[in-house]
Design an enzyme around this catalytic site. Sequence first.
Site, PDB file in Angstrom:
ATOM      1  N   TYR A 112     -47.461 104.924  54.490  1.00  0.00           N
ATOM      2  CA  TYR A 112     -48.046 103.582  54.561  1.00  0.00           C
ATOM      3  C   TYR A 112     -49.134 103.556  55.632  1.00  0.00           C
ATOM      4  CZ  TYR A 112     -44.011 101.862  51.862  1.00  0.00           C
ATOM      5  OH  TYR A 112     -43.047 101.651  50.902  1.00  0.00           O
ATOM      6  N   SER A 113     -50.362 103.358  55.189  1.00  0.00           N
ATOM      7  CA  SER A 113     -51.533 103.407  56.077  1.00  0.00           C
ATOM      8  C   SER A 113     -51.564 104.709  56.870  1.00  0.00           C
ATOM      9  CB  SER A 113     -51.577 102.197  57.021  1.00  0.00           C
ATOM     10  OG  SER A 113     -51.819 101.004  56.302  1.00  0.00           O
TER      11      SER A 113
END
Length: 326
Positions: free
Chosen positions: A61-62
């Site tokens: 995530y990111s």
Amino acid sequence: MEYIKLGNTGMDVSKLCLGCMSFGDTEKWIHKWVLDEDNSRPIIKKALDLGINFFDTANVYSIGRSEEIIGKALKDFANRDEVVIATKVHGKMHEGPNGSGLSRKAILSEIDNSLKRLGTDYVDLYIIHRWDYNTPIEETMEALHDVVKSGKARYIGASAMYAWQFQKALHVAEKHGWTRFVSMQNHYNLIYREEEREMLPLCREEKIAVTPYSPMASGRLIRDWSETTKRLETDNVARSKYDSTASADKLVVDRVAEIAEKRGILRIHVALAWLLHKAPVTAPIIGATKISQLEDAVGAISVKLTPEEIAYLEEPYVPHVIVGHN
């Protein structure tokens, strides 16, 4: 808030889990609606104030930024012994060889990277994000067992795979005396119920906790059909999941709205209450980009649907193409 054991373990988790894909960096991630650190922290703090102790993120995530944000916030706002942190491994973290997957090399490297970003000595739940078709499951399960025995994870879980794959992993672990999965994070909501065919019965039989992601179908279940949002317009992943069945799904969404209006409650209460009636669902994973979304979601815990309401919500459903397993 109400708490429940995570499957066949002694660990208590809130009946709602805060999904942390919403926190990160738009420059590093495919989703352009994620919140930066300054805007994420009030939501994390509010979740804790509401009694949510279960937080789910992933290394991908990111590209690690979500882990950094959630780790720092929980260190500032919470007692580490009271919160449950879950993160995941599988996704592509860097270019070149060994940048993704579930090899022993990748798992042992990525758990250390995740712990560093989270600022903690251990995670409570370490989840394989997808099935790795290029690594023997024996290698993956032994590596995960070693992660647990080293003290870097308390439990292990899995996400988004076919039931035969999950059963194979459980069998391999049992055969060798390795740590077994205690949870399944799968795609499950009122307009995507394919998990009811095989995965949910398997999890009931094996006493596995189910922690569904996308419980509101990326918002589709809880807003007017004609309403749009930035996420709805830009989230191509969600569009790939639901656009092809929109006409059939609208019938279900309309019934959610109908019951909510009749009961004088919010649509999110209906959608989440339906999930919480479904054994062995333990804690749906809710995403939030506004504090009001968290407050609304928590209200669902006290809502009890009648058998007639559940049947009415389910009646229009049509089979969907499998999404998320590959």
